[in-house]
Design a protein around this motif. Sequence first.
Motif, PDB file in Angstrom:
ATOM      1  N   MET A  73      -8.384   9.316 -10.382  1.00 41.84           N
ATOM      2  CA  MET A  73      -7.297  10.255 -10.105  1.00 41.84           C
ATOM      3  C   MET A  73      -7.382  10.770  -8.667  1.00 41.84           C
ATOM      4  O   MET A  73      -6.369  10.839  -7.952  1.00 41.84           O
ATOM      5  N   ALA A  74      -8.584  11.138  -8.239  1.00 45.86           N
ATOM      6  CA  ALA A  74      -8.758  11.649  -6.883  1.00 45.86           C
ATOM      7  C   ALA A  74      -8.397  10.607  -5.836  1.00 45.86           C
ATOM      8  O   ALA A  74      -7.725  10.917  -4.834  1.00 45.86           O
ATOM      9  N   LEU A  75      -8.818   9.365  -6.044  1.00 47.95           N
ATOM     10  CA  LEU A  75      -8.521   8.300  -5.090  1.00 47.95           C
ATOM     11  C   LEU A  75      -7.028   7.990  -5.041  1.00 47.95           C
ATOM     12  O   LEU A  75      -6.479   7.707  -3.971  1.00 47.95           O
ATOM     13  N   ALA A  76      -6.365   8.063  -6.194  1.00 49.37           N
ATOM     14  CA  ALA A  76      -4.917   7.811  -6.236  1.00 49.37           C
ATOM     15  C   ALA A  76      -4.158   8.870  -5.438  1.00 49.37           C
ATOM     16  O   ALA A  76      -3.248   8.544  -4.664  1.00 49.37           O
ATOM     17  N   VAL A  77      -4.519  10.127  -5.613  1.00 47.70           N
ATOM     18  CA  VAL A  77      -3.850  11.209  -4.874  1.00 47.70           C
ATOM     19  C   VAL A  77      -4.151  11.096  -3.381  1.00 47.70           C
ATOM     20  O   VAL A  77      -3.271  11.281  -2.539  1.00 47.70           O
ATOM     21  N   SER A  78      -5.396  10.781  -3.050  1.00 44.20           N
ATOM     22  CA  SER A  78      -5.769  10.611  -1.647  1.00 44.20           C
ATOM     23  C   SER A  78      -4.944   9.513  -0.990  1.00 44.20           C
ATOM     24  O   SER A  78      -4.420   9.678   0.119  1.00 44.20           O
ATOM     25  N   GLY A  79      -4.815   8.381  -1.679  1.00 47.49           N
ATOM     26  CA  GLY A  79      -4.013   7.279  -1.142  1.00 47.49           C
ATOM     27  C   GLY A  79      -2.554   7.654  -0.984  1.00 47.49           C
ATOM     28  O   GLY A  79      -1.912   7.311   0.013  1.00 47.49           O
ATOM     29  N   ALA A  80      -2.003   8.382  -1.962  1.00 51.40           N
ATOM     30  CA  ALA A  80      -0.599   8.804  -1.889  1.00 51.40           C
ATOM     31  C   ALA A  80      -0.368   9.727  -0.687  1.00 51.40           C
ATOM     32  O   ALA A  80       0.642   9.604   0.016  1.00 51.40           O
ATOM     33  N   ILE A  81      -1.310  10.637  -0.456  1.00 52.41           N
ATOM     34  CA  ILE A  81      -1.183  11.546   0.694  1.00 52.41           C
ATOM     35  C   ILE A  81      -1.228  10.766   1.999  1.00 52.41           C
ATOM     36  O   ILE A  81      -0.396  10.969   2.902  1.00 52.41           O
ATOM     37  N   LEU A  82      -2.203   9.871   2.115  1.00 52.39           N
ATOM     38  CA  LEU A  82      -2.345   9.099   3.355  1.00 52.39           C
ATOM     39  C   LEU A  82      -1.111   8.240   3.628  1.00 52.39           C
ATOM     40  O   LEU A  82      -0.660   8.135   4.774  1.00 52.39           O
ATOM     41  N   GLN A  83      -0.549   7.652   2.582  1.00 54.04           N
ATOM     42  CA  GLN A  83       0.656   6.844   2.769  1.00 54.04           C
ATOM     43  C   GLN A  83       1.833   7.708   3.194  1.00 54.04           C
ATOM     44  O   GLN A  83       2.687   7.275   3.971  1.00 54.04           O
ATOM     45  N   GLY A  84       1.866   8.952   2.703  1.00 55.70           N
ATOM     46  CA  GLY A  84       2.953   9.851   3.058  1.00 55.70           C
ATOM     47  C   GLY A  84       2.861  10.366   4.483  1.00 55.70           C
ATOM     48  O   GLY A  84       3.835  10.319   5.238  1.00 55.70           O
ATOM     49  N   ILE A  85       1.682  10.851   4.880  1.00 50.16           N
ATOM     50  CA  ILE A  85       1.574  11.487   6.201  1.00 50.16           C
ATOM     51  C   ILE A  85       1.519  10.469   7.337  1.00 50.16           C
ATOM     52  O   ILE A  85       1.786  10.809   8.491  1.00 50.16           O
ATOM     53  N   THR A  86       1.174   9.216   7.021  1.00 50.87           N
ATOM     54  CA  THR A  86       1.137   8.188   8.066  1.00 50.87           C
ATOM     55  C   THR A  86       2.373   7.289   8.048  1.00 50.87           C
ATOM     56  O   THR A  86       2.540   6.455   8.936  1.00 50.87           O
ATOM     57  N   ARG A  87       3.198   7.441   7.002  1.00 48.80           N
ATOM     58  CA  ARG A  87       4.373   6.577   6.806  1.00 48.80           C
ATOM     59  C   ARG A  87       3.960   5.099   6.807  1.00 48.80           C
ATOM     60  O   ARG A  87       4.635   4.240   7.342  1.00 48.80           O
ATOM     61  N   ASN A  88       2.800   4.847   6.192  1.00 54.69           N
ATOM     62  CA  ASN A  88       2.247   3.486   6.138  1.00 54.69           C
ATOM     63  C   ASN A  88       1.878   3.165   4.697  1.00 54.69           C
ATOM     64  O   ASN A  88       0.961   3.765   4.133  1.00 54.69           O
ATOM     65  N   ASP A  89       2.594   2.221   4.111  1.00 55.61           N
ATOM     66  CA  ASP A  89       2.370   1.879   2.705  1.00 55.61           C
ATOM     67  C   ASP A  89       1.071   1.128   2.459  1.00 55.61           C
ATOM     68  O   ASP A  89       0.723   0.853   1.311  1.00 55.61           O
ATOM     69  N   LEU A  90       0.362   0.771   3.518  1.00 54.26           N
ATOM     70  CA  LEU A  90      -0.913   0.069   3.355  1.00 54.26           C
ATOM     71  C   LEU A  90      -2.107   1.007   3.472  1.00 54.26           C
ATOM     72  O   LEU A  90      -3.250   0.569   3.382  1.00 54.26           O
ATOM     73  N   ALA A  91      -1.852   2.294   3.693  1.00 54.53           N
ATOM     74  CA  ALA A  91      -2.948   3.252   3.870  1.00 54.53           C
ATOM     75  C   ALA A  91      -3.676   3.479   2.553  1.00 54.53           C
ATOM     76  O   ALA A  91      -3.061   3.663   1.506  1.00 54.53           O
ATOM     77  N   ASP A  92      -4.996   3.465   2.636  1.00 51.83           N
ATOM     78  CA  ASP A  92      -5.862   3.687   1.473  1.00 51.83           C
ATOM     79  C   ASP A  92      -7.207   4.153   2.016  1.00 51.83           C
ATOM     80  O   ASP A  92      -7.689   3.611   3.011  1.00 51.83           O
ATOM     81  N   PRO A  93      -7.833   5.154   1.393  1.00 52.94           N
ATOM     82  CA  PRO A  93      -9.099   5.669   1.946  1.00 52.94           C
ATOM     83  C   PRO A  93     -10.200   4.625   2.033  1.00 52.94           C
ATOM     84  O   PRO A  93     -11.086   4.737   2.885  1.00 52.94           O
ATOM     85  N   GLY A  94     -10.139   3.597   1.175  1.00 48.93           N
ATOM     86  CA  GLY A  94     -11.155   2.548   1.250  1.00 48.93           C
ATOM     87  C   GLY A  94     -10.876   1.537   2.328  1.00 48.93           C
ATOM     88  O   GLY A  94     -11.799   1.027   2.980  1.00 48.93           O
ATOM     89  N   ILE A  95      -9.602   1.250   2.568  1.00 53.17           N
ATOM     90  CA  ILE A  95      -9.238   0.222   3.543  1.00 53.17           C
ATOM     91  C   ILE A  95      -9.389   0.727   4.971  1.00 53.17           C
ATOM     92  O   ILE A  95      -9.857   0.006   5.853  1.00 53.17           O
ATOM     93  N   ILE A  96      -8.983   1.984   5.219  1.00 56.67           N
ATOM     94  CA  ILE A  96      -8.959   2.457   6.608  1.00 56.67           C
ATOM     95  C   ILE A  96     -10.253   3.149   7.041  1.00 56.67           C
ATOM     96  O   ILE A  96     -10.299   3.775   8.102  1.00 56.67           O
ATOM     97  N   GLY A  97     -11.316   3.032   6.232  1.00 57.61           N
ATOM     98  CA  GLY A  97     -12.629   3.452   6.715  1.00 57.61           C
ATOM     99  C   GLY A  97     -13.091   4.831   6.297  1.00 57.61           C
ATOM    100  O   GLY A  97     -14.224   5.218   6.610  1.00 57.61           O
TER     101      GLY A  97
END
Length: 336
Positions: A73-97
């Motif tokens: 759940m935490a990772l899903a919300v984190s990914g959703a936030i990152l995709q929103g604030i960066t306007r990048n649908d590929l953003a994910d806390p694991g992928i971007i470091g």
Amino acid sequence: MIHPSLVKKQRFLMLGFLVLIVMTAVISLSIGYASLSFDRLFPTILGEGTFKEEFVLFSIRLPRILITLLAGMALAVSGAILQGITRNDLADPGIIGINSGAGVAIAVFFLYFPIDAGSFIYLLPVVAFVGALLIACLIFLFSYSKRVGFQPVKLILVGVGFSMAMSGTMVILISSSEREKVDFISKWLAGSIWGTDWPFILALLPWLIILIPFTLLKAHQLNLLSLHEETAMGVGVSIGKERFMLLLTAVALAAAAVSVTGGIAFIGLMAPHIAKALVGRRHQLYLPIAILLGGWLLLLADTIGRNLADPEGIAAGIMTALIGAPYFIYLLLKLK
């Protein structure tokens, strides 16, 4: 205004994923290296099981299931936030470091700062947050331009570069460490759910109780930040302040999750994407579904991986990568 049919669809999907979570949890409780049959499951829950059955259920299986659910759940919300604030649908806390930054911080803390075991559990999310935040700030700094603002494609490239740099740093740390400590770090890197006891749940839960409701309250701001900066500024959004607060939230959620589960990637990519495909891109609609979906995906990956090879199984991080890597490539080709 959100159409009533979409709200009805959202509630139906949430109910469906809740049912899937319960079904997967029951299956996960009942199978494994130490078996606990279906017919003994509910009597054991009611306190009528043998010592062995109660030990397997309450000391091994149930904490692990709750940890995977909360972390997903935490990772899903984190990914959703990152995709929103960066306007990048590929953003994910694991992928971007971001996860790698948390991992290096945990490795340094584990190797060079001996501390009481009881305190170690509760300090882990804090240590992971510091490492993840440092990397996140560097990634955003290098992917920002005064002339054009954030560059979504550059952010992914910079993030992957930092992730590789953190992996190299981890190799250096491992090569100079004791054998027993190397085993722990190796399991963490593979995404093995290692924090499988009740204190780890208590260490993780406060972060989610505070940050997930905060994110849901910020759903409208996330909708606006997903648009162009000029549009968001035109309706009175303080872009810098909102983006920074939400970045802190995303980093904290990811760091808290991976501090007890290890290096799990792609959950933060897949869960928001699937949720958006089901109900659209409004955060009010898809965030609750992404939360449930993230928990279910990680629980499913861990349940399958744990039972594929006895007794250790396959790490949940490896299972999510087997599914998530092709999905990432598909999205990358789709966005071209």
